[in-house]
Design a protein around this motif. Sequence first.
Motif, short mmCIF file in Angstrom:
data_model
loop_
_atom_site.label_atom_id
_atom_site.label_comp_id
_atom_site.label_asym_id
_atom_site.label_seq_id
_atom_site.Cartn_x
_atom_site.Cartn_y
_atom_site.Cartn_z
N ASP A 285 62.52 59.03 34.72
CA ASP A 285 63.82 59.33 35.32
C ASP A 285 63.66 60.02 36.67
OD1 ASP A 285 65.20 58.19 33.23
OD2 ASP A 285 65.60 60.10 32.23
N ILE A 286 62.63 60.84 36.79
CA ILE A 286 62.37 61.57 38.02
C ILE A 286 61.73 60.66 39.06
CG2 ILE A 286 61.00 63.44 39.05
CD1 ILE A 286 61.25 64.84 36.28
N ALA A 287 60.77 59.86 38.63
CA ALA A 287 60.03 58.97 39.54
C ALA A 287 60.05 57.56 38.99
CB ALA A 287 58.60 59.47 39.70
N PRO A 288 61.19 56.87 39.05
CA PRO A 288 61.26 55.52 38.46
C PRO A 288 60.22 54.58 39.08
CG PRO A 288 63.31 56.08 39.61
CD PRO A 288 62.40 57.26 39.72
N SER A 289 59.67 53.76 38.22
CA SER A 289 58.65 52.84 38.67
C SER A 289 58.90 51.46 38.08
CB SER A 289 57.27 53.34 38.23
OG SER A 289 56.31 52.34 38.41
N ALA A 290 58.75 50.46 38.88
CA ALA A 290 58.90 49.09 38.39
C ALA A 290 57.77 48.74 37.43
CB ALA A 290 58.91 48.12 39.57
N LYS A 291 56.74 49.57 37.40
CA LYS A 291 55.60 49.29 36.53
C LYS A 291 55.79 49.84 35.12
CE LYS A 291 52.31 48.93 40.22
NZ LYS A 291 50.93 49.05 40.59
N TYR A 292 56.76 50.73 34.92
CA TYR A 292 56.95 51.30 33.58
C TYR A 292 57.41 50.20 32.63
CZ TYR A 292 58.64 53.97 29.67
OH TYR A 292 58.83 54.45 28.40
N HIS A 293 56.82 50.19 31.45
CA HIS A 293 57.11 49.17 30.45
C HIS A 293 57.30 49.88 29.10
CE1 HIS A 293 56.58 45.71 27.84
NE2 HIS A 293 56.53 44.91 28.89
N GLU A 294 58.55 49.95 28.65
CA GLU A 294 58.91 50.68 27.44
C GLU A 294 58.13 50.23 26.21
OE1 GLU A 294 61.16 53.35 24.96
OE2 GLU A 294 60.93 53.26 27.13
N THR A 295 58.08 48.93 25.96
CA THR A 295 57.41 48.43 24.76
C THR A 295 55.91 48.70 24.80
OG1 THR A 295 59.11 46.77 24.39
CG2 THR A 295 56.98 46.37 23.35
N LEU A 296 55.27 48.44 25.93
CA LEU A 296 53.83 48.71 26.03
C LEU A 296 53.55 50.20 25.85
CD1 LEU A 296 52.43 46.46 28.89
CD2 LEU A 296 51.69 46.53 26.51
N THR A 297 54.38 51.04 26.43
CA THR A 297 54.17 52.48 26.32
C THR A 297 54.26 52.93 24.86
OG1 THR A 297 55.02 52.84 28.54
CG2 THR A 297 55.00 54.74 27.07
N LYS A 298 55.33 52.57 24.19
CA LYS A 298 55.49 53.01 22.80
C LYS A 298 54.45 52.35 21.89
CE LYS A 298 58.57 53.80 18.99
NZ LYS A 298 59.90 53.68 18.40
N ALA A 299 54.15 51.09 22.13
CA ALA A 299 53.15 50.40 21.29
C ALA A 299 51.78 51.07 21.41
CB ALA A 299 53.08 48.93 21.67
N TRP A 300 51.39 51.47 22.62
CA TRP A 300 50.10 52.16 22.79
C TRP A 300 50.12 53.52 22.12
CZ3 TRP A 300 45.46 50.51 23.58
CH2 TRP A 300 45.25 49.30 24.23
#
Length: 92
Positions: free
Chosen positions: A14-29
């Motif tokens: 939210d502070i530093a939005p990035s087009a690279k952030y991926h919700e599913t990959l983040t939670k899955a890892w």
Amino acid sequence: MVRKALVGLLQFNDIAPSAKYHETLTKAWLLAVNHFMHHTDTCDNADMFIDLNPQLLDSQIMMTHYTKARLFSEEARHTFIAPDLEAIPEYA
């Protein structure tokens, strides 16, 4: 632990939005690391943990849980979607 880490990542995004952030990959890892933590004896450090769980270094590990189309969809980028091949174990 997984929820706390995910909340922190979302707050950062939210502070530093990035087009690279991926919700599913983040939670899955996070779920994968949590799974291996539940099946690994206590480690003194992260290097020891990785030595005991080298499969976490496999960049393709998520492809055993997701089809490419599902994992790399726009929906998966913005919201967590469950695996379509094999569930990732979750712990309370």
